[in-house]
Write a protein that holds these residues in place. Sequence first.
Motif, PDB file in Angstrom:
ATOM      1  N   ASP A  85      26.065 -73.566 -60.970  1.00  0.00           N
ATOM      2  CA  ASP A  85      25.498 -73.214 -59.667  1.00  0.00           C
ATOM      3  C   ASP A  85      25.393 -74.440 -58.768  1.00  0.00           C
ATOM      4  O   ASP A  85      25.706 -74.370 -57.589  1.00  0.00           O
ATOM      5  N   LYS A  86      24.926 -75.561 -59.336  1.00  0.00           N
ATOM      6  CA  LYS A  86      24.724 -76.768 -58.529  1.00  0.00           C
ATOM      7  C   LYS A  86      24.949 -78.000 -59.382  1.00  0.00           C
ATOM      8  O   LYS A  86      24.534 -78.055 -60.530  1.00  0.00           O
ATOM      9  N   ALA A  87      25.619 -78.984 -58.808  1.00  0.00           N
ATOM     10  CA  ALA A  87      25.811 -80.293 -59.441  1.00  0.00           C
ATOM     11  C   ALA A  87      25.032 -81.316 -58.621  1.00  0.00           C
ATOM     12  O   ALA A  87      25.144 -81.345 -57.400  1.00  0.00           O
ATOM     13  N   TYR A  88      24.234 -82.125 -59.280  1.00  0.00           N
ATOM     14  CA  TYR A  88      23.410 -83.101 -58.567  1.00  0.00           C
ATOM     15  C   TYR A  88      24.154 -84.395 -58.266  1.00  0.00           C
ATOM     16  O   TYR A  88      23.776 -85.128 -57.372  1.00  0.00           O
ATOM     17  N   GLU A  89      25.232 -84.665 -58.998  1.00  0.00           N
ATOM     18  CA  GLU A  89      26.068 -85.834 -58.728  1.00  0.00           C
ATOM     19  C   GLU A  89      27.149 -85.430 -57.730  1.00  0.00           C
ATOM     20  O   GLU A  89      27.803 -84.406 -57.898  1.00  0.00           O
ATOM     21  N   VAL A  90      27.339 -86.228 -56.696  1.00  0.00           N
ATOM     22  CA  VAL A  90      28.326 -85.909 -55.660  1.00  0.00           C
ATOM     23  C   VAL A  90      29.721 -85.745 -56.259  1.00  0.00           C
ATOM     24  O   VAL A  90      30.459 -84.832 -55.890  1.00  0.00           O
ATOM     25  N   SER A  91      30.065 -86.593 -57.219  1.00  0.00           N
ATOM     26  CA  SER A  91      31.410 -86.539 -57.813  1.00  0.00           C
ATOM     27  C   SER A  91      31.645 -85.284 -58.653  1.00  0.00           C
ATOM     28  O   SER A  91      32.782 -84.973 -58.993  1.00  0.00           O
ATOM     29  N   GLN A  92      30.601 -84.555 -58.972  1.00  0.00           N
ATOM     30  CA  GLN A  92      30.722 -83.361 -59.811  1.00  0.00           C
ATOM     31  C   GLN A  92      30.617 -82.056 -59.015  1.00  0.00           C
ATOM     32  O   GLN A  92      30.684 -80.974 -59.583  1.00  0.00           O
ATOM     33  N   ARG A  93      30.508 -82.139 -57.714  1.00  0.00           N
ATOM     34  CA  ARG A  93      30.315 -80.940 -56.878  1.00  0.00           C
ATOM     35  C   ARG A  93      31.494 -79.975 -56.920  1.00  0.00           C
ATOM     36  O   ARG A  93      31.341 -78.802 -56.597  1.00  0.00           O
ATOM     37  N   TYR A  94      32.673 -80.435 -57.326  1.00  0.00           N
ATOM     38  CA  TYR A  94      33.830 -79.546 -57.408  1.00  0.00           C
ATOM     39  C   TYR A  94      33.608 -78.434 -58.435  1.00  0.00           C
ATOM     40  O   TYR A  94      34.269 -77.400 -58.397  1.00  0.00           O
ATOM     41  N   LYS A  95      32.655 -78.603 -59.351  1.00  0.00           N
ATOM     42  CA  LYS A  95      32.379 -77.606 -60.385  1.00  0.00           C
ATOM     43  C   LYS A  95      31.530 -76.442 -59.875  1.00  0.00           C
ATOM     44  O   LYS A  95      31.490 -75.395 -60.523  1.00  0.00           O
ATOM     45  N   GLU A  96      30.872 -76.606 -58.733  1.00  0.00           N
ATOM     46  CA  GLU A  96      29.959 -75.574 -58.249  1.00  0.00           C
ATOM     47  C   GLU A  96      30.691 -74.259 -58.029  1.00  0.00           C
ATOM     48  O   GLU A  96      31.744 -74.209 -57.405  1.00  0.00           O
ATOM     49  N   GLY A  97      30.150 -73.178 -58.583  1.00  0.00           N
ATOM     50  CA  GLY A  97      30.755 -71.862 -58.484  1.00  0.00           C
ATOM     51  C   GLY A  97      31.850 -71.592 -59.504  1.00  0.00           C
ATOM     52  O   GLY A  97      32.428 -70.515 -59.525  1.00  0.00           O
ATOM     53  N   LYS A  98      32.144 -72.572 -60.367  1.00  0.00           N
ATOM     54  CA  LYS A  98      33.198 -72.435 -61.379  1.00  0.00           C
ATOM     55  C   LYS A  98      32.578 -72.047 -62.728  1.00  0.00           C
ATOM     56  O   LYS A  98      31.373 -72.111 -62.916  1.00  0.00           O
ATOM     57  N   PHE A  99      33.439 -71.664 -63.664  1.00  0.00           N
ATOM     58  CA  PHE A  99      32.993 -71.139 -64.950  1.00  0.00           C
ATOM     59  C   PHE A  99      33.566 -71.930 -66.114  1.00  0.00           C
ATOM     60  O   PHE A  99      34.731 -72.319 -66.090  1.00  0.00           O
ATOM     61  N   ILE A 100      32.760 -72.132 -67.139  1.00  0.00           N
ATOM     62  CA  ILE A 100      33.205 -72.719 -68.398  1.00  0.00           C
ATOM     63  C   ILE A 100      33.267 -71.604 -69.430  1.00  0.00           C
ATOM     64  O   ILE A 100      32.294 -70.868 -69.616  1.00  0.00           O
ATOM     65  N   LEU A 101      34.434 -71.462 -70.078  1.00  0.00           N
ATOM     66  CA  LEU A 101      34.582 -70.538 -71.205  1.00  0.00           C
ATOM     67  C   LEU A 101      34.931 -71.370 -72.434  1.00  0.00           C
ATOM     68  O   LEU A 101      35.844 -72.190 -72.389  1.00  0.00           O
ATOM     69  N   GLU A 102      34.198 -71.160 -73.518  1.00  0.00           N
ATOM     70  CA  GLU A 102      34.441 -71.914 -74.740  1.00  0.00           C
ATOM     71  C   GLU A 102      35.682 -71.383 -75.451  1.00  0.00           C
ATOM     72  O   GLU A 102      35.836 -70.177 -75.633  1.00  0.00           O
ATOM     73  N   ARG A 103      36.560 -72.303 -75.821  1.00  0.00           N
ATOM     74  CA  ARG A 103      37.854 -71.937 -76.397  1.00  0.00           C
ATOM     75  C   ARG A 103      37.730 -71.100 -77.669  1.00  0.00           C
ATOM     76  O   ARG A 103      38.462 -70.135 -77.853  1.00  0.00           O
ATOM     77  N   ASN A 104      36.781 -71.440 -78.541  1.00  0.00           N
ATOM     78  CA  ASN A 104      36.660 -70.694 -79.800  1.00  0.00           C
ATOM     79  C   ASN A 104      36.045 -69.309 -79.619  1.00  0.00           C
ATOM     80  O   ASN A 104      35.978 -68.540 -80.575  1.00  0.00           O
ATOM     81  N   LEU A 105      35.628 -68.960 -78.405  1.00  0.00           N
ATOM     82  CA  LEU A 105      35.098 -67.630 -78.123  1.00  0.00           C
ATOM     83  C   LEU A 105      36.106 -66.764 -77.363  1.00  0.00           C
ATOM     84  O   LEU A 105      35.779 -65.672 -76.922  1.00  0.00           O
ATOM     85  N   LEU A 106      37.347 -67.274 -77.215  1.00  0.00           N
ATOM     86  CA  LEU A 106      38.399 -66.572 -76.475  1.00  0.00           C
ATOM     87  C   LEU A 106      39.554 -66.187 -77.394  1.00  0.00           C
ATOM     88  O   LEU A 106      39.814 -66.868 -78.382  1.00  0.00           O
ATOM     89  N   VAL A 107      40.249 -65.110 -77.001  1.00  0.00           N
ATOM     90  CA  VAL A 107      41.489 -64.723 -77.666  1.00  0.00           C
ATOM     91  C   VAL A 107      42.508 -64.381 -76.577  1.00  0.00           C
ATOM     92  O   VAL A 107      42.133 -64.031 -75.475  1.00  0.00           O
ATOM     93  N   ASP A 108      43.788 -64.510 -76.918  1.00  0.00           N
ATOM     94  CA  ASP A 108      44.849 -64.036 -76.015  1.00  0.00           C
ATOM     95  C   ASP A 108      44.952 -62.534 -76.191  1.00  0.00           C
ATOM     96  O   ASP A 108      45.058 -62.041 -77.308  1.00  0.00           O
ATOM     97  N   VAL A 109      44.918 -61.814 -75.074  1.00  0.00           N
ATOM     98  CA  VAL A 109      45.125 -60.360 -75.124  1.00  0.00           C
ATOM     99  C   VAL A 109      46.404 -60.050 -74.367  1.00  0.00           C
ATOM    100  O   VAL A 109      46.821 -60.800 -73.509  1.00  0.00           O
ATOM    101  N   GLN A 110      47.038 -58.946 -74.674  1.00  0.00           N
ATOM    102  CA  GLN A 110      48.316 -58.477 -74.123  1.00  0.00           C
ATOM    103  C   GLN A 110      49.458 -58.931 -74.958  1.00  0.00           C
ATOM    104  O   GLN A 110      49.611 -59.921 -75.491  1.00  0.00           O
TER     105      GLN A 110
END
Length: 110
Positions: A85-110
């Motif tokens: 939602d919010k990054a307090y460091e100016v250099s990290q503001r590009y992450k705001e509104g973005k999502f982290i998904l953990e690799r071991n909790l994902l599978v390829d579908v299709q």
Amino acid sequence: MGMSYRRYLYGERVYGCSKCKTHLATIHSMISRAFNGQHGRAYLFESVVNIVEGEPCDRPMTTGNHTVRDIYCIKCNTTLGWKYDKAYEVSQRYKEGKFILERNLLVDVQ
């Protein structure tokens, strides 16, 4: 509250929940593979579907303090990662509104 409908994604690579295979994101919305989650490697995505967002909280991370909210699979309620939602460091503001998904909790579908 009405029924919740899940979105189905199409493309060359679709990532889904490892527990129930609900579609979450495509390779085209991936920004970076160079992230770490709570349980190992993680990916940063521009957009994610079929999730429920938790309450915002401040968390100290290796790149500084952030306000984040955990995200859960809309079908099976598995914790998948978090949303920035919010990054307090100016250099990290590009992450705001973005999502982290953990690799071991994902599978390829299709």
